[in-house]
Design an enzyme around this catalytic site. Structure first.
Site, short mmCIF file in Angstrom:
data_model
loop_
_atom_site.label_atom_id
_atom_site.label_comp_id
_atom_site.label_asym_id
_atom_site.label_seq_id
_atom_site.Cartn_x
_atom_site.Cartn_y
_atom_site.Cartn_z
N ALA A 196 47.16 73.25 24.68
CA ALA A 196 47.15 71.94 23.94
C ALA A 196 47.90 72.20 22.73
O ALA A 196 48.50 71.16 22.30
CB ALA A 196 45.54 71.76 23.21
N CYS A 197 48.37 73.33 22.37
CA CYS A 197 49.32 73.32 21.06
C CYS A 197 50.92 73.37 21.49
O CYS A 197 51.50 73.74 20.89
CB CYS A 197 48.75 74.46 20.41
SG CYS A 197 48.96 76.07 21.08
N GLY A 198 51.09 73.72 22.75
CA GLY A 198 52.49 73.65 23.25
C GLY A 198 52.98 75.11 23.17
O GLY A 198 54.33 75.26 23.15
#
Length: 300
Positions: A116-118
């Site tokens: 989700a945070c890349g």
């Protein structure tokens, strides 16, 4: 903070007839939220505005930086102004309690990295298990399959913003009798769960023993991590789990259900908690269905 949705001009296309028409559509708002602790930037997350205090509390709890809402003295939005001259509420300032871990150790280790945070990679299962405060193996909650079968529809019915936009995830905390205690929506699955956990922190309810967390999307490693850190014994997703999510659920003693689409569901871990017959003792492992699939709902 009335920025949960916005109205936007769009063209409605008919791909078969080759025609178009103009209409106004409702969109889910996605904006950055910067969290500062003691005046220092900590992290930035993309989220749907609303319940930002709960989002920050849930995030900080999942990262092991606080154990209760008492670790925070105060939180407030800095009313930064956007290009239109209106306040954005996109900066949240956190004042930690002196002597708390949040005050002294917030940059001692990197945050859990997830899809989700890349950032590539993920925290190891062992690292998460070392930070889980409530032993999930000891939670003897039982969930009737007929009750589980009603939860996805109950979650969907409570998604007011999704009804208008079709673009928001949801996380809902249920009692094992099917009572919905808290629902939060967000463009990010992880944010929705953080908001629910943050609500639990504000209410003084953690660990969330005997509860069921239902999420509208897939069950990623990060969602299992956040649920485990909050003491949630059952996580049910309407879509698929990842391999690492299953590994963490099994290691932590969590019940993990995926593809919960009545009348069927997949049990990946902790299937002993689901009771297929009201008042009965048969667990999922006794279902005579194809491997991996279990019936959800009352049997005749």
């Amino acid at each position: 903070m009335g920025r949960l949705t916005i109205r936007s001009r769009t063209s409605r296309l008919d791909l078969e007839l080759g025609t178009s028409g103009t209409r106004v559509d409702t969109l889910a708002v996605e904006e950055p939220l910067q969290i500062e602790v003691a005046g220092e930037p900590l992290t930035v997350t993309m989220r749907t505005p609303g319940d930002d205090v709960e989002l920050a509390l849930g995030f900080l709890h999942a990262e092991g930086l606080l154990t209760s809402a008492d670790d925070v003295v105060a939180m407030r939005h800095c009313t930064d102004v956007g290009p239109d001259g209106e306040p954005t509420y996109n900066l949240l300032q956190v004042a930690p309690r002196p002597g708390s871990r949040l005050a002294g150790e917030r940059v001692a280790r990197p945050f859990t990295t997830t899809s989700a945070c890349g950032v590539c990679g993920s925290a190891s299962v062992d690292d998460v298990l070392a930070r889980v405060p409530a032993p999930l193996h000891e939670d003897d909650v039982r969930l009737p399959a007929a009750v589980l079968a009603r939860m996805p529809d109950a979650l969907r019915a409570a998604q007011a913003a999704f009804e208008r936009t079709g673009g928001l995830h949801a996380a809902g905390l249920f009692d094992p009798d099917g009572t919905l205690r808290c629902l939060r929506e967000d463009v990010g699955r992880h944010n929705a769960v953080d908001k629910v956990v943050g609500w639990g922190l504000r209410e003084g309810l953690l660990p969330l023993r005997g509860s069921v967390l239902v999420v509208s999307g897939r069950a990623s490693f990060e969602l299992v991590q956040k649920a485990a850190m909050a003491g949630v014994p059952v996580l049910a997703a309407v879509s698929a789990p990842s391999s690492l999510a299953v590994s963490l659920a099994r290691a932590s003693g969590m019940t993990l259900l995926g593809f919960v689409r009545p009348p069927r569901a997949n049990a990946y871990a902790g299937e002993h908690r689901l009771v297929l017959e009201e008042g009965g003792g048969r667990g999922l492992q006794e279902a005579p269905d194809p491997p991996g699939w279990v019936p959800v709902g009352a049997r005749s």
